[in-house]
Scaffold this motif. Structure first.
Motif, short mmCIF file in Angstrom:
data_model
loop_
_atom_site.label_atom_id
_atom_site.label_comp_id
_atom_site.label_asym_id
_atom_site.label_seq_id
_atom_site.Cartn_x
_atom_site.Cartn_y
_atom_site.Cartn_z
N SER A 85 0.68 -1.11 -0.10
CA SER A 85 -0.06 -0.07 -0.01
C SER A 85 0.91 1.34 -0.10
O SER A 85 0.49 2.21 -0.75
CB SER A 85 -1.02 -0.08 1.14
N GLU A 86 2.03 1.35 0.81
CA GLU A 86 2.77 2.47 0.70
C GLU A 86 3.60 2.52 -0.42
O GLU A 86 3.77 3.70 -1.24
CB GLU A 86 3.94 2.08 1.94
N ASN A 87 3.82 1.38 -1.30
CA ASN A 87 4.51 1.71 -2.63
C ASN A 87 3.62 2.37 -3.44
O ASN A 87 3.88 3.01 -4.18
CB ASN A 87 4.78 0.27 -3.17
N MET A 88 2.27 1.69 -3.46
CA MET A 88 1.23 2.37 -4.40
C MET A 88 1.15 3.70 -3.98
O MET A 88 0.69 4.43 -5.20
CB MET A 88 0.16 1.14 -4.14
N ALA A 105 -0.19 -7.46 -8.17
CA ALA A 105 -0.03 -8.97 -8.11
C ALA A 105 0.47 -9.30 -6.78
O ALA A 105 -0.10 -10.09 -6.31
CB ALA A 105 0.76 -9.21 -9.25
N ASP A 106 1.35 -8.36 -6.10
CA ASP A 106 1.83 -8.88 -4.78
C ASP A 106 0.66 -8.46 -3.82
O ASP A 106 0.45 -9.18 -2.72
CB ASP A 106 2.88 -7.92 -4.09
N MET A 107 -0.34 -7.62 -3.95
CA MET A 107 -1.41 -7.37 -3.19
C MET A 107 -2.39 -8.53 -3.21
O MET A 107 -2.77 -8.98 -2.13
CB MET A 107 -2.29 -6.22 -3.55
N ASN A 112 -2.94 -11.12 -0.32
CA ASN A 112 -4.27 -11.01 0.46
C ASN A 112 -4.98 -12.65 0.21
O ASN A 112 -5.62 -13.06 1.11
CB ASN A 112 -5.50 -10.19 -0.52
N ARG A 113 -4.58 -13.33 -0.51
CA ARG A 113 -4.85 -14.74 -0.78
C ARG A 113 -4.26 -15.55 0.31
O ARG A 113 -4.82 -16.49 1.05
CB ARG A 113 -4.41 -15.36 -2.21
N SER A 114 -3.00 -15.35 0.59
CA SER A 114 -2.10 -15.92 1.89
C SER A 114 -2.66 -15.61 3.05
O SER A 114 -3.22 -16.28 3.99
CB SER A 114 -0.57 -15.54 1.67
#
Length: 138
Positions: free
Chosen positions: A27-30, A106-108, A112-114
Motif C-alpha cells: 500500500s505504501e508503494n502504491m 499482483a503482490d497485493m 491477500n490470498r495468503s
C-alpha cells in the motif's frame, strides 16, 4: 491433538502478521508511485520489498514465518520529460519511482490470498478444538 492444533494456529497467526505487514508495504508503494524528489536531480521514492524468514519457536517446536526485513528495491528509476516539475533537471527530465503498479497489484493479490488462507486455517483449527471439547463432554 490439542497441542498440534494450537501449533497450527500459532503458525497461521504468524502468517497473518507477516502478510499484514506485506499488505502495508504494498500500500505504501502504491501510494508513493508518483512521488518524485523535491529538488532537481534528487531521487524519488524507492520501492520497498518484504523479505520473509522461517523462525523456529523453541517452546512449541514449530517453524513460523517472520518478516526478516523491509528493504528497498535496487532497480533503476525511470525518467519522464516534465520540465515544469520542481525535480526536473536542466534537460527537463524527472526521475520517477521504481514502482510498477501491475507488480504491486499482483503482490497485493498474493498477500491477500495468503492472508485469507491463514485465516481459514485458524478458523478450522478453532472448530476442531471446539468439536474435540464437545466430544469429551459427551
Amino acid at each position: 491433538m490439542s497441542d498440534a492444533l494450537n501449533a497450527a494456529m500459532k503458525v497461521a497467526a504468524s502468517g497473518l502478521d507477516a502478510q499484514s505487514t506485506r499488505l502495508r508495504v504494498v500500500s505504501e508503494n502504491m501510494a508513493n508511485a508518483q512521488s518524485t524528489g523535491s529538488t532537481p536531480g534528487s531521487d524519488p521514492y524507492r520501492r520497498k520489498v518484504v523479505d520473509f524468514s522461517s523462525v523456529l519457536d523453541r517452546a512449541t517446536g514449530v517453524s513460523e514465518v517472520k518478516i526478516d526485513r523491509v528493504d528497498t528495491d535496487p532497480s533503476d528509476f525511470t525518467s519522464e520529460y516534465d520540465p515544469g516539475n520542481p525535480a526536473a533537471d536542466d534537460k527537463g527530465m524527472v526521475k520517477m519511482p521504481n514502482v510498477n503498479m501491475i507488480s504491486e497489484m499482483a503482490d497485493m493479490r498474493e498477500a491477500n490470498r495468503s492472508y485469507e488462507a491463514n485465516l481459514q486455517t485458524i478458523k478450522q483449527a478453532r472448530d476442531l478444538i471446539s468439536m474435540t471439547i464437545g466430544l469429551l463432554r459427551s
